[in-house]
Design a protein around this motif. Structure first.
Motif, PDB file in Angstrom:
ATOM      1  N   LEU A 140      14.375  -2.531   4.361  1.00 29.31           N
ATOM      2  CA  LEU A 140      13.526  -1.412   3.972  1.00 29.31           C
ATOM      3  C   LEU A 140      14.285  -0.093   4.010  1.00 29.31           C
ATOM      4  O   LEU A 140      14.089   0.769   3.148  1.00 29.31           O
ATOM      5  N   SER A 176      10.308   7.172   0.069  1.00 32.52           N
ATOM      6  CA  SER A 176       9.660   5.925  -0.349  1.00 32.52           C
ATOM      7  C   SER A 176       9.704   4.896   0.775  1.00 32.52           C
ATOM      8  O   SER A 176       8.691   4.240   1.075  1.00 32.52           O
ATOM      9  N   SER A 177      10.855   4.750   1.407  1.00 30.87           N
ATOM     10  CA  SER A 177      10.971   3.796   2.504  1.00 30.87           C
ATOM     11  C   SER A 177      10.175   4.257   3.720  1.00 30.87           C
ATOM     12  O   SER A 177       9.538   3.449   4.414  1.00 30.87           O
ATOM     13  N   ARG A 191       6.495   3.523   3.113  1.00 31.31           N
ATOM     14  CA  ARG A 191       6.202   2.102   3.306  1.00 31.31           C
ATOM     15  C   ARG A 191       6.229   1.752   4.785  1.00 31.31           C
ATOM     16  O   ARG A 191       5.446   0.914   5.252  1.00 31.31           O
ATOM     17  N   ASP A 194       2.896   2.542   6.138  1.00 25.96           N
ATOM     18  CA  ASP A 194       1.961   1.471   5.767  1.00 25.96           C
ATOM     19  C   ASP A 194       2.105   0.286   6.712  1.00 25.96           C
ATOM     20  O   ASP A 194       1.113  -0.331   7.122  1.00 25.96           O
ATOM     21  N   TRP A 195       3.342  -0.023   7.043  1.00 30.83           N
ATOM     22  CA  TRP A 195       3.636  -1.163   7.911  1.00 30.83           C
ATOM     23  C   TRP A 195       3.130  -0.909   9.329  1.00 30.83           C
ATOM     24  O   TRP A 195       2.597  -1.809   9.983  1.00 30.83           O
ATOM     25  N   PHE A 214       5.070  -6.897   1.875  1.00 31.74           N
ATOM     26  CA  PHE A 214       5.714  -5.979   0.937  1.00 31.74           C
ATOM     27  C   PHE A 214       7.154  -6.403   0.692  1.00 31.74           C
ATOM     28  O   PHE A 214       7.726  -7.181   1.458  1.00 31.74           O
ATOM     29  N   LYS A 258      12.505  -3.226  -2.836  1.00 36.33           N
ATOM     30  CA  LYS A 258      11.750  -2.604  -3.919  1.00 36.33           C
ATOM     31  C   LYS A 258      11.002  -1.371  -3.427  1.00 36.33           C
ATOM     32  O   LYS A 258      10.798  -0.413  -4.183  1.00 36.33           O
ATOM     33  N   SER A 259      10.621  -1.378  -2.159  1.00 42.14           N
ATOM     34  CA  SER A 259       9.870  -0.256  -1.591  1.00 42.14           C
ATOM     35  C   SER A 259      10.688   1.030  -1.564  1.00 42.14           C
ATOM     36  O   SER A 259      10.119   2.128  -1.488  1.00 42.14           O
ATOM     37  N   THR A 267       9.639   3.200  -4.706  1.00 45.68           N
ATOM     38  CA  THR A 267       8.219   3.365  -5.011  1.00 45.68           C
ATOM     39  C   THR A 267       7.935   4.648  -5.761  1.00 45.68           C
ATOM     40  O   THR A 267       7.206   4.662  -6.770  1.00 45.68           O
TER      41      THR A 267
END
Length: 237
Positions: A28, A85-86, A89, A92-93, A101, A105-106, A109
């Motif tokens: 990530l 972006s990371s 995420r 979110d985690w 996820f 790719k994260s 975002t």
């Protein structure tokens, strides 16, 4: 108002999340970490200052623009979007430890978001405000950096919840300043608690940051989540 979690509690929760998930966490934050390692081992000149600011989200955009070339500054903005972006995420985690996820790719975002330019403008605004306060004295600049530290997470939070209508970019900065009232000392001590880890990462030529950086960024996300859970300011309309 409920009691805020201690540094130990916040870090323990992150360590628990990372157990069995280190590969995902490393992936990530892989790109920001690679940039950090390159910065340490390849180029320590002023041309990388803007990039370094973007990784740590510490502001400094205005002063970096004055001291570095345009290409270097553009690169720093690309790194900023990857880093945010990371980081988003990661938040979110933290909120959902069972979140499914794609870590690599994260990192991209916000390259797919039509509002990517807002993050860049917020970065510039935070940098300008911090720079102007630093012109007075270093200490006021540090205090404002602490006050503005939650701006990006607030932007993500309010937009994800559909509560950003009518807000200007400076409103996110104001929300951060409000949220950090009485919490700047806690945040500063949290930063200091990682000083030993940063030293360790540096003396390992940056290799240690592969593990240190995810631990740090997730802890900062956990700090924000605890602030919001215990403080209603972020829900003010």
């Amino acid at each position: 108002m409920q009691r805020y979690k201690t540094r130990y509690e916040l870090k323990t929760e992150v360590k628990s999340l990372l157990q069995g998930n280190w590969t995902r966490a490393i992936q990530l934050y892989l790109i920001p970490v690679i940039v950090m390692i390159l910065n340490i081992n390849v180029n320590r000149s002023n041309s990388t200052d803007a990039m370094k600011d973007a990784i740590y989200n510490n502001g400094g955009a205005f002063s970096s623009l004055l001291s570095t070339g345009l290409i270097s500054y553009i690169i720093s903005l690309v790194v900023l979007l990857i880093s945010l972006s990371s980081a988003f995420r990661g938040l979110d985690w933290i909120e959902d430890p069972q979140l499914d996820f794609q870590p690599i790719k994260s990192n991209f975002t916000y390259f797919r978001s039509p509002d990517w330019w807002k993050l860049i403008l917020i970065y510039i605004l935070v940098g300008i405000f911090t720079f102007l306060w630093t012109l007075l004295l270093v200490i006021p600049g540090i205090i404002k950096w602490l006050a503005y530290s939650q701006t990006y997470f607030i932007y993500k939070d309010l937009n994800d919840r559909g509560e950003a209508d009518g807000l200007t970019l400076t409103d996110y900065i104001t929300r951060s300043r409000q949220l950090m009232v009485g919490n700047k000392g806690r945040y500063f001590m949290m930063q200091l608690s990682f000083l030993g880890w940063w030293i360790l990462g540096s003396i390992t030529l940056g290799i240690g940051f592969i593990w240190i950086y995810p631990y740090y960024k997730l802890t900062m996300a956990n700090f924000y989540r605890d602030l919001v859970d215990k403080n209603a300011v972020n829900n003010i309309g």
